[in-house]
Design an enzyme around this catalytic site. Sequence first.
Site, PDB file in Angstrom:
ATOM      1  N   LEU A   1     -38.764  17.344  45.043  1.00 51.27           N
ATOM      2  CA  LEU A   1     -37.996  16.817  43.908  1.00 51.27           C
ATOM      3  C   LEU A   1     -38.344  15.360  43.664  1.00 51.27           C
ATOM      4  O   LEU A   1     -38.837  14.984  42.604  1.00 51.27           O
ATOM      5  CB  LEU A   1     -36.498  16.974  44.195  1.00 51.27           C
ATOM      6  CG  LEU A   1     -35.541  16.214  43.270  1.00 51.27           C
ATOM      7  CD1 LEU A   1     -35.612  16.756  41.845  1.00 51.27           C
ATOM      8  CD2 LEU A   1     -34.106  16.277  43.811  1.00 51.27           C
ATOM      9  N   ASP A   2     -38.071  14.539  44.656  1.00 49.87           N
ATOM     10  CA  ASP A   2     -38.317  13.093  44.590  1.00 49.87           C
ATOM     11  C   ASP A   2     -38.741  12.661  45.998  1.00 49.87           C
ATOM     12  O   ASP A   2     -37.872  12.411  46.833  1.00 49.87           O
ATOM     13  CB  ASP A   2     -37.046  12.381  44.156  1.00 49.87           C
ATOM     14  CG  ASP A   2     -37.146  10.859  44.235  1.00 49.87           C
ATOM     15  OD1 ASP A   2     -38.268  10.334  44.383  1.00 49.87           O
ATOM     16  OD2 ASP A   2     -36.091  10.186  44.167  1.00 49.87           O
ATOM     17  N   PRO A   3     -40.055  12.680  46.274  1.00 48.23           N
ATOM     18  CA  PRO A   3     -41.172  12.752  45.330  1.00 48.23           C
ATOM     19  C   PRO A   3     -41.580  14.191  45.003  1.00 48.23           C
ATOM     20  O   PRO A   3     -41.451  15.085  45.836  1.00 48.23           O
ATOM     21  CB  PRO A   3     -42.297  12.057  46.086  1.00 48.23           C
ATOM     22  CG  PRO A   3     -42.005  12.395  47.527  1.00 48.23           C
ATOM     23  CD  PRO A   3     -40.509  12.392  47.657  1.00 48.23           C
TER      24      PRO A   3
ATOM     25  N   ASP B   1     -40.394  14.245  39.949  1.00 52.14           N
ATOM     26  CA  ASP B   1     -40.389  12.932  39.288  1.00 52.14           C
ATOM     27  C   ASP B   1     -41.806  12.492  38.926  1.00 52.14           C
ATOM     28  O   ASP B   1     -42.049  11.937  37.842  1.00 52.14           O
ATOM     29  CB  ASP B   1     -39.694  11.884  40.158  1.00 52.14           C
ATOM     30  CG  ASP B   1     -40.342  11.725  41.532  1.00 52.14           C
ATOM     31  OD1 ASP B   1     -41.057  12.635  41.994  1.00 52.14           O
ATOM     32  OD2 ASP B   1     -40.119  10.668  42.158  1.00 52.14           O
TER      33      ASP B   1
ATOM     34  N   CYS C   1     -33.237   9.187  40.597  1.00 57.08           N
ATOM     35  CA  CYS C   1     -32.895  10.516  41.092  1.00 57.08           C
ATOM     36  C   CYS C   1     -31.766  10.415  42.109  1.00 57.08           C
ATOM     37  O   CYS C   1     -31.705   9.455  42.897  1.00 57.08           O
ATOM     38  CB  CYS C   1     -34.114  11.174  41.738  1.00 57.08           C
ATOM     39  SG  CYS C   1     -33.838  12.886  42.266  1.00 57.08           S
TER      40      CYS C   1
END
Length: 382
Positions: free
Chosen positions: A130-132, A135, A162
């Site tokens: 997700l993050d990283p 994004d 995020c």
Amino acid sequence: MSDVVRASGTVHWIGAGLSTGSGLALLCDTAERVRLWHRTEERAAQALDHLGLTGRAEPRAFGLAALTAELAPGDVVVSMLPAPEHAALLAVCVRRRAHFACSSYVSDAVLEQVPAAEKAGIVVLTEAGLDPGIDHLFAHSLVARAREALGDEASYSLTSYCGGVPAVPNDFRYRFSWAPAGVLGALRSPARYLEDGEETTAERPWEVTRPHVVDGEIFEVYPNRDSVPFIKQYGLPTDWRPRTFVRGTLRLEGWLRAWDAVFEELKAGDDTRIAALARELAATYPTTDADHDRVVLAVSLDVAGAKGETWSGSYLLDLVGDEEESAMARCVSRPLSLAVRHILSDDLPSGLNRAAETAERSREWLSELAGEGLEFTLRVDQ
């Protein structure tokens, strides 16, 4: 560059924590064989039962020796372990010529092994969560769209925030779904970013928390760690002048005030006391089976061209968990699963890869994620 070892079709998923979700099920649909490794074989079997995957993946008791004995060339090892444990797993993969994938940032310890991995012909895939992860996909897509619209001479502001927050806010404005020590450790790490065209460092990131409106809702955001290297990673033109560039964390409105006592402890800097505080917070504000989480990822790019023309674009992912799966598990495991499927298809070169290396790959993977039900929105104004 060595020839890439052809994927064998077997996936070893290491760890079944809170970020393991429906992405594992999607791999069971496509891989020839999936093994789930956990602390004990019994715990692995329980995790498979919880995910509805009994009989579709094989439970295993994790240990480096046990994993090494079962690894064959072309297998894919997926690490859901904490980032400091990735290097040891990658070393095993290099020896056995097995591919490696994780959702974490590239650590120095992993980076040191990339030449050996490339020589062995294996893929090292990182930053695919997700993050990283998502994004990066959003940012690459926005930069490419703006570049097509305005060319290579402009100024810009890019923000990427995020956060995982409670779907139903509590007084503390947060519930812990991962190690509290990690949350507090991130807050104690200085943050480097660009503001008003100047490089800025916040020694205490929470002290530069500010309101941030996303789709009409007010959140609170602060910079996280080092944003500056991502200017190059996102392919921003060298002739574009940055006004603002910040990657950071998003929290519910009221978070800064609710955490005031925590910040006082962080400022005191007593490591023993902070470790104890992490345990206290985990016990007081856990995420229980009755709580649904919410993930919000907002990436925005505003560009002004040399002749006064403007372009603005933004991506928003706003997902609430349900009885079947947390929002965080879905948002981490699904892009990671997609990345592994590209390894299985022999689509990636040997050596270091990130989920988003180019705008073309970003658009392709975003399309695939959307097709699998991971919802997000794109808005463009020009």
